[in-house]
Design a protein around this motif. Structure first.
Motif, PDB file in Angstrom:
ATOM      1  N   LEU A   1      86.691  50.441  76.390  1.00 32.66           N
ATOM      2  CA  LEU A   1      86.213  49.754  75.184  1.00 32.66           C
ATOM      3  C   LEU A   1      87.362  49.422  74.247  1.00 32.66           C
ATOM      4  CD1 LEU A   1      83.949  48.815  73.242  1.00 32.66           C
ATOM      5  CD2 LEU A   1      83.828  51.198  72.435  1.00 32.66           C
ATOM      6  N   PHE A   2      88.233  50.380  73.988  1.00 27.58           N
ATOM      7  CA  PHE A   2      89.332  50.153  73.051  1.00 27.58           C
ATOM      8  C   PHE A   2      90.297  49.077  73.567  1.00 27.58           C
ATOM      9  CE2 PHE A   2      88.698  54.838  71.746  1.00 27.58           C
ATOM     10  CZ  PHE A   2      87.677  54.479  70.885  1.00 27.58           C
ATOM     11  N   ARG A   3      90.415  48.960  74.875  1.00 23.86           N
ATOM     12  CA  ARG A   3      91.274  47.916  75.427  1.00 23.86           C
ATOM     13  C   ARG A   3      90.659  46.527  75.262  1.00 23.86           C
ATOM     14  NH1 ARG A   3      92.332  51.727  79.739  1.00 23.86           N
ATOM     15  NH2 ARG A   3      90.755  50.726  81.042  1.00 23.86           N
ATOM     16  N   ARG A   4      89.371  46.453  75.041  1.00 22.85           N
ATOM     17  CA  ARG A   4      88.686  45.162  74.949  1.00 22.85           C
ATOM     18  C   ARG A   4      88.385  44.734  73.506  1.00 22.85           C
ATOM     19  NH1 ARG A   4      83.581  44.704  78.582  1.00 22.85           N
ATOM     20  NH2 ARG A   4      84.010  42.501  78.207  1.00 22.85           N
ATOM     21  N   MET A   5      88.539  45.617  72.570  1.00 25.11           N
ATOM     22  CA  MET A   5      88.174  45.303  71.188  1.00 25.11           C
ATOM     23  C   MET A   5      89.147  44.308  70.563  1.00 25.11           C
ATOM     24  SD  MET A   5      86.923  49.072  69.851  1.00 25.11           S
ATOM     25  CE  MET A   5      85.993  48.592  68.397  1.00 25.11           C
ATOM     26  N   ARG A   6      88.603  43.421  69.754  1.00 21.27           N
ATOM     27  CA  ARG A   6      89.374  42.429  69.008  1.00 21.27           C
ATOM     28  C   ARG A   6      88.711  42.258  67.634  1.00 21.27           C
ATOM     29  NH1 ARG A   6      91.200  42.897  73.484  1.00 21.27           N
ATOM     30  NH2 ARG A   6      92.102  41.343  74.877  1.00 21.27           N
ATOM     31  N   SER A   7      89.466  41.777  66.669  1.00 20.00           N
ATOM     32  CA  SER A   7      88.903  41.511  65.342  1.00 20.00           C
ATOM     33  C   SER A   7      88.674  40.039  65.086  1.00 20.00           C
ATOM     34  CB  SER A   7      89.825  42.072  64.251  1.00 20.00           C
ATOM     35  OG  SER A   7      89.965  43.465  64.389  1.00 20.00           O
ATOM     36  N   GLY A   8      89.503  39.180  65.712  1.00 21.09           N
ATOM     37  CA  GLY A   8      89.411  37.758  65.441  1.00 21.09           C
ATOM     38  C   GLY A   8      89.457  37.502  63.939  1.00 21.09           C
ATOM     39  N   ARG A   9      88.632  36.575  63.503  1.00 21.81           N
ATOM     40  CA  ARG A   9      88.490  36.334  62.059  1.00 21.81           C
ATOM     41  C   ARG A   9      87.206  36.964  61.543  1.00 21.81           C
ATOM     42  NH1 ARG A   9      89.046  30.137  60.966  1.00 21.81           N
ATOM     43  NH2 ARG A   9      89.208  30.899  58.818  1.00 21.81           N
ATOM     44  N   GLY A  10      86.500  37.671  62.440  1.00 21.59           N
ATOM     45  CA  GLY A  10      85.193  38.197  62.080  1.00 21.59           C
ATOM     46  C   GLY A  10      85.220  39.418  61.198  1.00 21.59           C
ATOM     47  N   PHE A  11      86.188  40.321  61.420  1.00 18.31           N
ATOM     48  CA  PHE A  11      86.134  41.583  60.698  1.00 18.31           C
ATOM     49  C   PHE A  11      86.354  41.405  59.199  1.00 18.31           C
ATOM     50  CE2 PHE A  11      87.809  45.768  59.343  1.00 18.31           C
ATOM     51  CZ  PHE A  11      86.690  46.517  59.663  1.00 18.31           C
TER      52      PHE A  11
END
Length: 280
Positions: free
Chosen positions: A193-203
């Motif tokens: 899961l941690f390897r796949r997480m991203r924030s993009g502009r969403g967070f």
């Protein structure tokens, strides 16, 4: 299957796992997108179809598609119509997806039967000013790539350090105790899961204030949280349960924000399914 469709409001990325009617709509939390099916096992095991859209700024859903929580709740209403979904057994808000789920329930009461909020952000002030500033610095559209690049590298090359760092931020308990409660499958799942997480502009977009709709939610509501959540304080869930008319609060004894990793999750899951079926 992960798809992107263009509605009148703009593109929306979503995953629709078809099992049986009716459908559960899941709004995931920060740093996640439709392609990551975390916390959904209880719904899949019960045979529900799951519709999971990527919220604005995550995955292939741009910020311009329903920038606000209210706007995106209506976008997902249109997405349901586009997909021929005329009944939603429940809308589920996990973590930062909580406000969107509650708003979707409030604005589309004729479509949504029930509301489930899991470790959810509510409408108490959140996060604290220092954390908010750190999030804007570390997880904006530019720096987020660097931040997550470091996390991804740790997950691959220093997994124990990655788990200590990430789970330490998601629990109020000593991190050693939290990790001791995780078996090898849970640890491997977390690292994936941690390897796949991203924030993009969403967070950073998630940090914007949104209108409190709790007084407008009439559906039966189940709120699930643990007092040892280090990511979203338990007070958020307690407030949601007291503000929504027909809400019940289930206190999990999980060690962290990720309540589905708790030893009592099978029991909590049974209560969720009973609630969905109207037998609880």
């Amino acid at each position: 299957m992960l798809r992107t469709t263009r509605l009148a409001e703009g593109p929306v990325e979503y995953r629709l796992d078809i099992r049986a009617d009716p459908v559960i709509v899941v709004f995931h939390g920060g740093h996640l997108r439709a392609g990551i099916a975390v916390g959904e096992d209880v719904f899949a095991a019960a045979g529900y179809s799951v519709l999971a859209p990527s919220r604005p700024g995550y995955g292939r859903t741009p910020l311009s598609t329903g920038t606000t929580v209210t706007g995106f709740a209506d976008v997902v209403g249109d997405l349901c119509a586009h997909l021929g979904i005329t009944r939603v057994a429940a809308v589920v808000g996990i973590s930062g997806g909580g406000p969107t789920a509650a708003t979707f329930a409030a604005r589309h009461a004729g479509l949504v039967d029930r509301l489930v909020l899991i470790s959810a952000v509510g409408w108490l002030p959140y996060p604290d000013p220092v954390t908010r500033l750190g999030a804007r610095i570390g997880f904006n559209g530019v720096t987020g790539r660097v931040t997550w690049g470091l996390v991804h590298a740790l997950a691959r090359f220093a997994p124990s350090m990655c788990l200590r760092m990430m789970m330490g931020a998601l629990s109020t308990r000593p991190v050693g105790e939290v990790l001791a409660g995780l078996d090898s499958d849970a640890r491997a799942g977390l690292l994936t899961l941690f390897r796949r997480m991203r924030s993009g502009r969403g967070f950073v977009n998630d940090l914007r204030p949104t209108p409190d709709v709790t007084a407008l939610v009439d559906q039966p509501t189940l709120v699930i949280a643990t007092r040892t959540d280090g990511g979203v304080p338990f007070a958020q869930s307690r407030s949601l349960a007291s503000s929504i008319r027909a809400a019940e609060l289930i206190e999990s004894h999980a060690d962290s924000h990720m309540v589905w990793l708790g030893a009592d999750w099978p029991v909590v899951g049974e209560r969720i399914v009973a609630f969905l079926k109207g037998t609880s």
